[in-house]
Design an enzyme around this catalytic site. Structure first.
Site, mmCIF file in Angstrom:
data_model
loop_
_atom_site.group_PDB
_atom_site.id
_atom_site.type_symbol
_atom_site.label_atom_id
_atom_site.label_comp_id
_atom_site.label_asym_id
_atom_site.label_seq_id
_atom_site.Cartn_x
_atom_site.Cartn_y
_atom_site.Cartn_z
ATOM 1 N N SER A 54 40.084 54.099 74.021
ATOM 2 C CA SER A 54 39.243 53.573 73.044
ATOM 3 C C SER A 54 38.220 52.508 73.655
ATOM 4 C CB SER A 54 40.088 52.673 71.947
ATOM 5 O OG SER A 54 40.674 53.703 71.393
ATOM 6 N N HIS A 109 48.287 47.661 57.158
ATOM 7 C CA HIS A 109 49.801 48.156 56.399
ATOM 8 C C HIS A 109 50.922 47.264 56.909
ATOM 9 C CE1 HIS A 109 52.380 51.276 55.228
ATOM 10 N NE2 HIS A 109 52.762 51.664 56.331
HETATM 11 N N1 LIG Z 1 44.494 55.874 59.724
HETATM 12 C C1 LIG Z 1 44.086 55.160 58.425
HETATM 13 O O1 LIG Z 1 42.966 55.529 57.736
HETATM 14 C C2 LIG Z 1 44.758 54.074 57.869
HETATM 15 C C3 LIG Z 1 45.626 53.273 58.566
HETATM 16 N N2 LIG Z 1 46.203 52.273 58.395
HETATM 17 C C4 LIG Z 1 47.176 51.389 58.944
HETATM 18 O O2 LIG Z 1 45.855 50.795 59.995
HETATM 19 C C5 LIG Z 1 46.996 50.772 61.286
HETATM 20 C C6 LIG Z 1 46.119 51.332 62.378
HETATM 21 O O3 LIG Z 1 46.328 52.756 62.180
HETATM 22 P P1 LIG Z 1 44.976 53.715 62.792
HETATM 23 O O4 LIG Z 1 43.883 53.359 62.433
HETATM 24 O O5 LIG Z 1 45.541 55.144 62.047
HETATM 25 O O6 LIG Z 1 45.423 54.005 64.124
HETATM 26 P P2 LIG Z 1 44.798 55.014 65.387
HETATM 27 O O7 LIG Z 1 46.049 55.536 65.782
HETATM 28 O O8 LIG Z 1 43.559 55.656 64.791
HETATM 29 O O9 LIG Z 1 44.292 53.889 66.631
HETATM 30 C C7 LIG Z 1 45.198 52.991 67.230
HETATM 31 C C8 LIG Z 1 44.250 52.115 68.067
HETATM 32 O O10 LIG Z 1 45.122 51.240 68.705
HETATM 33 C C9 LIG Z 1 44.982 51.146 70.003
HETATM 34 N N3 LIG Z 1 46.026 50.931 70.637
HETATM 35 C C10 LIG Z 1 47.003 51.505 71.210
HETATM 36 N N4 LIG Z 1 48.125 50.703 71.710
HETATM 37 C C11 LIG Z 1 47.577 49.379 71.497
HETATM 38 C C12 LIG Z 1 47.939 48.155 71.977
HETATM 39 N N5 LIG Z 1 49.115 48.040 72.631
HETATM 40 N N6 LIG Z 1 47.295 46.874 71.764
HETATM 41 C C13 LIG Z 1 46.085 46.956 70.992
HETATM 42 N N7 LIG Z 1 45.560 48.424 70.715
HETATM 43 C C14 LIG Z 1 46.349 49.746 71.073
HETATM 44 C C15 LIG Z 1 44.536 52.604 70.295
HETATM 45 O O11 LIG Z 1 43.974 52.907 71.590
HETATM 46 P P3 LIG Z 1 43.978 54.027 72.509
HETATM 47 O O12 LIG Z 1 42.512 55.112 72.244
HETATM 48 O O13 LIG Z 1 43.943 53.661 73.839
HETATM 49 O O14 LIG Z 1 45.197 54.999 72.055
HETATM 50 C C16 LIG Z 1 43.845 53.031 69.167
HETATM 51 O O15 LIG Z 1 42.274 52.452 69.432
HETATM 52 C C17 LIG Z 1 48.308 51.258 61.061
HETATM 53 O O16 LIG Z 1 48.915 49.972 60.615
HETATM 54 C C18 LIG Z 1 48.228 52.005 59.713
HETATM 55 O O17 LIG Z 1 49.147 52.162 58.994
HETATM 56 C C19 LIG Z 1 46.070 51.861 56.793
HETATM 57 C C20 LIG Z 1 45.395 52.333 55.979
HETATM 58 C C21 LIG Z 1 44.826 53.799 56.483
HETATM 59 MG MG LIG Z 2 49.533 54.815 55.315
#
Ligand SMILES: NC(=O)C1=CN([C@@H]2O[C@H](COP(=O)(O)OP(=O)(O)OC[C@H]3O[C@@H](n4cnc5c(N)ncnc54)[C@H](OP(=O)(O)O)[C@@H]3O)[C@@H](O)[C@H]2O)C=CC1
Ligand SMILES: [Mg+2]
Ligand SMILES: CC[C@](O)(C(C)=O)C(=O)O
Ligand SMILES: [Mg+2]
Length: 337
Positions: A54, A109
């Site tokens: 990312s 979440h």
């Molecule tokens: N998706 C949604 O629309 C919704 C999500 N949520 C909540 O939001 C949160 C995030 O979900 P979501 O947006 O789907 O996640 P994604 O899977 O879309 O994105 C995750 C992000 O976190 C990064 N990441 C991975 N490991 C680490 C780490 N160790 N430290 C920091 N960053 C890291 C990833 O980087 P890399 O690219 O390198 O993997 C990526 O940028 C969760 O709690 C989810 O339940 C809540 C409402 C809706």
């Molecule tokens: Mg959810």
């Protein structure tokens, strides 16, 4: 019990504008929160591991990126938007050592707090701002001057100002334009998991795939089955979104409405409702979360297999071909699994 719905006038944007915010993760929610916070005049830094895929996206947007530990050390408010399965290790390794008294730990979440995978110290605020929609739409709505409804919750209020801070944050990402409801981590986590498993993702995907299978196995053209069971679903759901199920029933033919009343409850019948109740109790007991974490700890064998099976379903082949012909369909998200 009646809930209070907070709108723009109930939230003070200057509170979050006076804080340094670290957003850990730049995926679906992370990119939306970060860009909208920045556009709302908030100082934001993104926390991502070295080598995260990312990182280039953050840099393209002109935002600053640090490691999660550096970002947590810098920030007053740490918003955790890494995947739920990653959060407990991220907390132990990068957040906890930098979570000094007076800071605020935020979540999108509640799973890790609800199931005690993360246990923050008592001298920090712990709150949640959880949009009720996919991150890409959270950002798109904000840019269009609209908003996605959100839930806020306060687990710990060490400062005495955690709710006002959470509402201020929600305003900065457009949530209070649409309406924000105060809840608990328990209620958000359990209802969110139930919604995505039984209705929004699991239920809807299984309904669409099964409808497609029944028509194609009976010899009907896959293209017709795709339009009937998937493409048109959006058009029907748009009517429900605008005016409830009644608006949809007003707009469809009387024939469709009669079929809806007489056949719908045969598809989603008493046994389906019983299964939904079982799913809810597995969520409440923590069984679902244990399965999720165990699979993740083992390198995600089940998750990977299910994802491959879903991608190989015949509806995806037919759908890709048909969508490629619809140049007018707005597709700002280009990636799929
Ligand atoms: N998706 C949604 O629309 C919704 C999500 N949520 C909540 O939001 C949160 C995030 O979900 P979501 O947006 O789907 O996640 P994604 O899977 O879309 O994105 C995750 C992000 O976190 C990064 N990441 C991975 N490991 C680490 C780490 N160790 N430290 C920091 N960053 C890291 C990833 O980087 P890399 O690219 O390198 O993997 C990526 O940028 C969760 O709690 C989810 O339940 C809540 C409402 C809706
Ligand atoms: Mg959810
Ligand atoms: C419906 C799925 C969701 O809960 C969401 C977009 O709200 C998620 O976890 O992604
Ligand atoms: Mg959700």
């Amino acid at each position: 019990m009646p809930v209070t719905v907070y709108y723009d006038d109930d939230a003070d944007l200057s509170i979050i504008q006076g804080k340094k915010v670290a957003v850990l993760g730049y995926g679906s929610q992370g990119h939306a929160h970060s860009l909208s916070l920045r556009d709302s005049g908030v100082e934001v830094v993104i926390g991502l591991p070295e080598g995260s895929k990312s990182r280039p996206k953050v840099e393209e947007q002109g935002l600053k990126v640090l490691t999660p530990a550096e970002a947590s050390a810098w920030a007053d408010v740490i918003m955790v938007l890494a995947p739920d399965t990653v959060q407990r290790t991220l907390y132990t390794e990068s957040i906890a050592p930098n979570l000094t008294a007076g800071k605020a730990l935020f979540f999108g979440h509640g799973l890790n707090i609800r199931f005690e995978l993360i246990k923050p110290p008592a001298d920090v605020d712990v709150a949640m701002v959880a949009p009720k929609g996919p991150g890409h739409l959270v950002r798109r709505q904000y840019v269009d001057g609209k908003g996605v409804p959100a839930l806020v919750a306060v687990e710990q209020d060490a400062s005495g100002g955690a709710l006002a801070l959470a509402l201020s944050y929600a305003k900065a990402i457009g949530g209070t334009r649409a309406g924000v409801i105060e809840t608990t981590f328990k209620e958000e986590t359990e209802t969110d998991l139930f919604g995505e498993q039984a209705v929004l993702c699991g239920g809807a995907a299984a309904l669409v795939q099964t409808g497609f299978e029944v028509l194609t196995e009976a010899g009907y053209a896959p293209e017709i089955a795709y339009f009937e069971c998937l493409h048109e679903l959006k058009l029907i759901v748009d009517l429900m979104y605008e005016g409830g199920i009644a608006r949809m029933r007003y707009s469809v033919s009387d024939t469709a409405e009669f079929g809806d009343y007489t056949r719908g409850p045969r598809v989603i019948n008493a046994s389906v409702k019983e299964e939904m109740k079982k799913i809810l109790s597995e969520i409440q007991s923590g069984q679902f979360t244990r399965e999720l974490i165990e699979d993740d700890d083992a390198g995600r064998p089940a998750f990977t297999k299910y994802r491959e099976q879903g991608a190989a379903h015949p509806i995806e082949v037919t759908g890709k071909k048909l969508r490629d012909m619809m140049s007018w369909v707005d597709r700002p998200i280009t990636e799929t699994a």
